[in-house]
Design a protein around this motif. Structure first.
Motif, PDB file in Angstrom:
ATOM      1  N   LEU A  91     -17.586 -14.302 -23.876  1.00 57.02           N
ATOM      2  CA  LEU A  91     -17.735 -13.496 -22.671  1.00 57.02           C
ATOM      3  C   LEU A  91     -16.764 -12.317 -22.706  1.00 57.02           C
ATOM      4  CD1 LEU A  91     -19.536 -13.621 -20.265  1.00 57.02           C
ATOM      5  CD2 LEU A  91     -17.849 -15.010 -19.085  1.00 57.02           C
ATOM      6  N   ILE A  92     -15.557 -12.585 -23.142  1.00 61.56           N
ATOM      7  CA  ILE A  92     -14.574 -11.511 -23.270  1.00 61.56           C
ATOM      8  C   ILE A  92     -15.054 -10.500 -24.298  1.00 61.56           C
ATOM      9  CG2 ILE A  92     -12.220 -10.973 -24.003  1.00 61.56           C
ATOM     10  CD1 ILE A  92     -11.384 -13.717 -22.894  1.00 61.56           C
ATOM     11  N   ALA A  93     -15.547 -11.012 -25.416  1.00 63.19           N
ATOM     12  CA  ALA A  93     -15.995 -10.110 -26.488  1.00 63.19           C
ATOM     13  C   ALA A  93     -17.151  -9.226 -26.029  1.00 63.19           C
ATOM     14  CB  ALA A  93     -16.404 -10.927 -27.711  1.00 63.19           C
ATOM     15  N   SER A  94     -17.961  -9.752 -25.129  1.00 59.65           N
ATOM     16  CA  SER A  94     -19.110  -8.968 -24.681  1.00 59.65           C
ATOM     17  C   SER A  94     -18.692  -7.711 -23.929  1.00 59.65           C
ATOM     18  CB  SER A  94     -20.012  -9.834 -23.796  1.00 59.65           C
ATOM     19  OG  SER A  94     -19.374 -10.122 -22.567  1.00 59.65           O
ATOM     20  N   HIS A  95     -17.461  -7.655 -23.511  1.00 62.48           N
ATOM     21  CA  HIS A  95     -16.970  -6.465 -22.820  1.00 62.48           C
ATOM     22  C   HIS A  95     -16.170  -5.550 -23.743  1.00 62.48           C
ATOM     23  CE1 HIS A  95     -17.856  -9.249 -19.510  1.00 62.48           C
ATOM     24  NE2 HIS A  95     -18.204  -8.151 -18.884  1.00 62.48           N
ATOM     25  N   LEU A  96     -16.106  -5.911 -24.997  1.00 62.53           N
ATOM     26  CA  LEU A  96     -15.401  -5.085 -25.980  1.00 62.53           C
ATOM     27  C   LEU A  96     -16.383  -4.748 -27.089  1.00 62.53           C
ATOM     28  CD1 LEU A  96     -12.426  -7.365 -25.630  1.00 62.53           C
ATOM     29  CD2 LEU A  96     -12.027  -4.920 -25.718  1.00 62.53           C
ATOM     30  N   PRO A  97     -17.063  -3.626 -26.985  1.00 62.44           N
ATOM     31  CA  PRO A  97     -18.107  -3.279 -27.947  1.00 62.44           C
ATOM     32  C   PRO A  97     -17.607  -3.329 -29.384  1.00 62.44           C
ATOM     33  CG  PRO A  97     -18.087  -1.735 -26.122  1.00 62.44           C
ATOM     34  CD  PRO A  97     -16.878  -2.607 -25.964  1.00 62.44           C
ATOM     35  N   GLY A  98     -18.367  -4.015 -30.212  1.00 64.58           N
ATOM     36  CA  GLY A  98     -18.017  -4.078 -31.616  1.00 64.58           C
ATOM     37  C   GLY A  98     -17.034  -5.178 -31.973  1.00 64.58           C
ATOM     38  N   ARG A  99     -16.468  -5.797 -30.971  1.00 66.38           N
ATOM     39  CA  ARG A  99     -15.515  -6.887 -31.249  1.00 66.38           C
ATOM     40  C   ARG A  99     -16.231  -8.225 -31.147  1.00 66.38           C
ATOM     41  NH1 ARG A  99     -11.532  -4.276 -33.811  1.00 66.38           N
ATOM     42  NH2 ARG A  99     -10.714  -2.560 -32.562  1.00 66.38           N
ATOM     43  N   THR A 100     -15.821  -9.147 -31.990  1.00 65.54           N
ATOM     44  CA  THR A 100     -16.435 -10.469 -31.974  1.00 65.54           C
ATOM     45  C   THR A 100     -15.522 -11.465 -31.281  1.00 65.54           C
ATOM     46  OG1 THR A 100     -15.460 -11.193 -34.057  1.00 65.54           O
ATOM     47  CG2 THR A 100     -17.504  -9.925 -34.172  1.00 65.54           C
ATOM     48  N   ASP A 101     -16.147 -12.533 -30.834  1.00 60.19           N
ATOM     49  CA  ASP A 101     -15.352 -13.561 -30.175  1.00 60.19           C
ATOM     50  C   ASP A 101     -14.287 -14.121 -31.105  1.00 60.19           C
ATOM     51  OD1 ASP A 101     -17.164 -14.748 -31.843  1.00 60.19           O
ATOM     52  OD2 ASP A 101     -17.709 -16.364 -30.487  1.00 60.19           O
ATOM     53  N   ASN A 102     -14.650 -14.255 -32.386  1.00 54.71           N
ATOM     54  CA  ASN A 102     -13.690 -14.820 -33.331  1.00 54.71           C
ATOM     55  C   ASN A 102     -12.475 -13.911 -33.494  1.00 54.71           C
ATOM     56  OD1 ASN A 102     -13.261 -17.126 -35.010  1.00 54.71           O
ATOM     57  ND2 ASN A 102     -13.537 -15.809 -36.799  1.00 54.71           N
ATOM     58  N   GLU A 103     -12.707 -12.622 -33.543  1.00 55.32           N
ATOM     59  CA  GLU A 103     -11.583 -11.712 -33.715  1.00 55.32           C
ATOM     60  C   GLU A 103     -10.691 -11.718 -32.480  1.00 55.32           C
ATOM     61  OE1 GLU A 103     -12.384  -7.512 -34.317  1.00 55.32           O
ATOM     62  OE2 GLU A 103     -10.467  -7.350 -35.352  1.00 55.32           O
ATOM     63  N   ILE A 104     -11.313 -11.719 -31.330  1.00 50.93           N
ATOM     64  CA  ILE A 104     -10.520 -11.724 -30.106  1.00 50.93           C
ATOM     65  C   ILE A 104      -9.742 -13.025 -29.973  1.00 50.93           C
ATOM     66  CG2 ILE A 104     -10.698 -11.760 -27.595  1.00 50.93           C
ATOM     67  CD1 ILE A 104     -13.027  -9.756 -27.945  1.00 50.93           C
ATOM     68  N   LYS A 105     -10.398 -14.108 -30.338  1.00 48.91           N
ATOM     69  CA  LYS A 105      -9.714 -15.401 -30.302  1.00 48.91           C
ATOM     70  C   LYS A 105      -8.509 -15.396 -31.233  1.00 48.91           C
ATOM     71  CE  LYS A 105     -12.024 -18.624 -32.217  1.00 48.91           C
ATOM     72  NZ  LYS A 105     -13.117 -19.575 -32.420  1.00 48.91           N
ATOM     73  N   ASN A 106      -8.726 -14.902 -32.446  1.00 48.07           N
ATOM     74  CA  ASN A 106      -7.611 -14.825 -33.391  1.00 48.07           C
ATOM     75  C   ASN A 106      -6.519 -13.900 -32.879  1.00 48.07           C
ATOM     76  OD1 ASN A 106      -8.535 -16.579 -35.373  1.00 48.07           O
ATOM     77  ND2 ASN A 106      -9.730 -15.001 -36.404  1.00 48.07           N
ATOM     78  N   TYR A 107      -6.932 -12.791 -32.327  1.00 44.78           N
ATOM     79  CA  TYR A 107      -5.952 -11.820 -31.834  1.00 44.78           C
ATOM     80  C   TYR A 107      -5.133 -12.432 -30.704  1.00 44.78           C
ATOM     81  CZ  TYR A 107      -4.008  -7.424 -30.139  1.00 44.78           C
ATOM     82  OH  TYR A 107      -3.142  -6.434 -29.751  1.00 44.78           O
ATOM     83  N   TRP A 108      -5.837 -13.150 -29.854  1.00 43.21           N
ATOM     84  CA  TRP A 108      -5.128 -13.788 -28.752  1.00 43.21           C
ATOM     85  C   TRP A 108      -4.141 -14.825 -29.281  1.00 43.21           C
ATOM     86  CZ3 TRP A 108      -4.465 -13.138 -23.629  1.00 43.21           C
ATOM     87  CH2 TRP A 108      -3.841 -14.167 -22.939  1.00 43.21           C
TER      88      TRP A 108
END
Length: 346
Positions: A91-108
């Motif tokens: 859901l978070i990734a859906s608001h960041l164009p081009g970003r994937t859930d996996n990347e955001i999860k890792n980044y977090w």
DNA sequence: AAACAGGCCAACCGCCCCCCT
DNA sequence: AAGGGGGGCGGTTGGCCTGTT
């Protein structure tokens, strides 16, 4: 117990994808389209699990995927969305164009969560003093690499993370030399309050600096390992926080994190009334205030969201534009709430 | 220079939901 | 309406990288 594996794993390749495998997968999907992941590897001639193919495609090969270089704006957005949505990475990734859930999860997991925890540790570790927190330094603070820190177990950052117990420090324990002694709490004064409230409009200023200055060096026992001022080696930390009144709510924000939202001015003033040490427009927060701030960090955000949905419109400002959308599924509710949260109205 | 230790991140695992039959 | 399969998602692992000692 449990489902059968998604595919027969015997004989399948695992680990990093090679460029050749990427080519095969990309070419196959270009010809046949996405989907049918279970049968895709066999049809494409890949010795991979279908789920592995799907993951590889979605996270790396798909058009429009952006990797690395997460901007400050994206960083802020992730923090904001995570505060509201929790670990709902897709859901978070859906608001960041081009970003994937996996990347955001890792980044977090590798960047932001550490910053948040560090932020909280700082509050508690020096809780017998007034405090200055430099949020801008927190990222560097969490970046220590290499070398062994006594008492830390390896890979601790990637193990299942219970919320870390705050470091508590009894008043009679040895505190960082000079830290406690050099800062004297002064009674809250009108002068301090004037740093908060615009006398003309009786409204808060946009910016309040929550600050603490300690003349003494950091302790050598590692109590403040991440908050030392790199220039003068004292425990100076500075944070720029803002207090805004919006839609009848009082928000206390730092540049990286929302510290709290209060429903009425008295709550906000209660937080600020614990402020001490006004000098040059800077306001410190005493230990009581820090405890309150720490509590606010644990705010029930879903409850807050629900609370907002339940509020009647106030001058047309409080409700999202289309509250009817909340009648749909839970995900629809969240989508609407997030859209509203990210809109200019907020 | 080598060993060590933590950071980073790609990939895997397994549960769960949704859709199709 | 119920069951099964496919796909989505969040949690976790493991290996490479890099800074420190």
């Amino acid at each position: 117990m449990g489902r059968a594996p998604c595919c027969e794993k015997v004989g399948l390749k695992r680990g990093r994808w090679t460029a050749e495998e990427d080519d095969i997968l990309a070419n196959y999907i270009a010809k046949h389209g996405e989907g049918s992941w279970r049968s895709l590897p066999k049809n494409a001639g890949l010795l991979r699990c279908g789920k592995s193919c799907r993951l590889r495609w979605i996270n790396y090969l798909r058009d429009g995927v952006r990797r690395g270089n997460i901007s400050k704006e994206e960083d802020d957005l992730i923090v904001k969305l995570h505060a509201t949505l929790g670990n709902r990475w897709s859901l978070i990734a859906s608001h960041l164009p081009g970003r994937t859930d996996n990347e955001i999860k890792n980044y977090w997991n590798s960047h932001l969560s550490r910053q948040i925890h560090t932020f909280r540790r700082i509050y508690t570790a020096v809780s017998d003093t007034a405090i200055t927190v430099d949020v801008n330094k927190l990222s560097a603070a969490g970046k220590r690499r290499g070398g062994r820190t006594p008492g830390q177990s390896p890979r601790s950052s990637t193990k299942k993370k219970p919320v870390p117990e705050p470091i508590t420090k009894a008043k009679d324990e040895s505190s960082p030399a000079g830290a406690a002694s050099s800062v004297s709490s002064s009674p809250h004064s009108d002068e301090a309050r004037s740093a908060v409230v615009d006398p003309d409009q009786n409204q808060p200023n946009n910016s309040i600096s929550v600050s603490h200055t300690s003349d003494g060096p950091c302790s050598e026992d590692g109590t403040w390992p991440m908050v030392m001022d790199p220039v003068d080696q004292t425990g100076v930390l500075e944070a720029n926080c803002t207090v805004d009144q919006q839609m009848g709510l009082w928000e206390v924000n730092s540049s990286m994190n929302q510290i709290g939202i209060m429903e009425d001015e008295s709550e906000m003033q209660a937080l600020l009334s614990s402020s001490v040490t006004a000098e040059n427009g800077l306001v410190g927060i005493d230990p009581g205030g820090l405890s309150q701030v720490d509590d606010l960090l644990d705010m029930d955000w879903e409850g807050f969201a629900s609370h907002l949905w339940d509020q009647p419109a106030q001058n047309g400002l409080l409700q999202p534009a289309e509250p009817q959308a909340a009648k749909g599924s839970e995900s629809d509710e969240l989508e609407s709430f997030v859209s509203w949260l990210l809109s200019d109205a907020c």
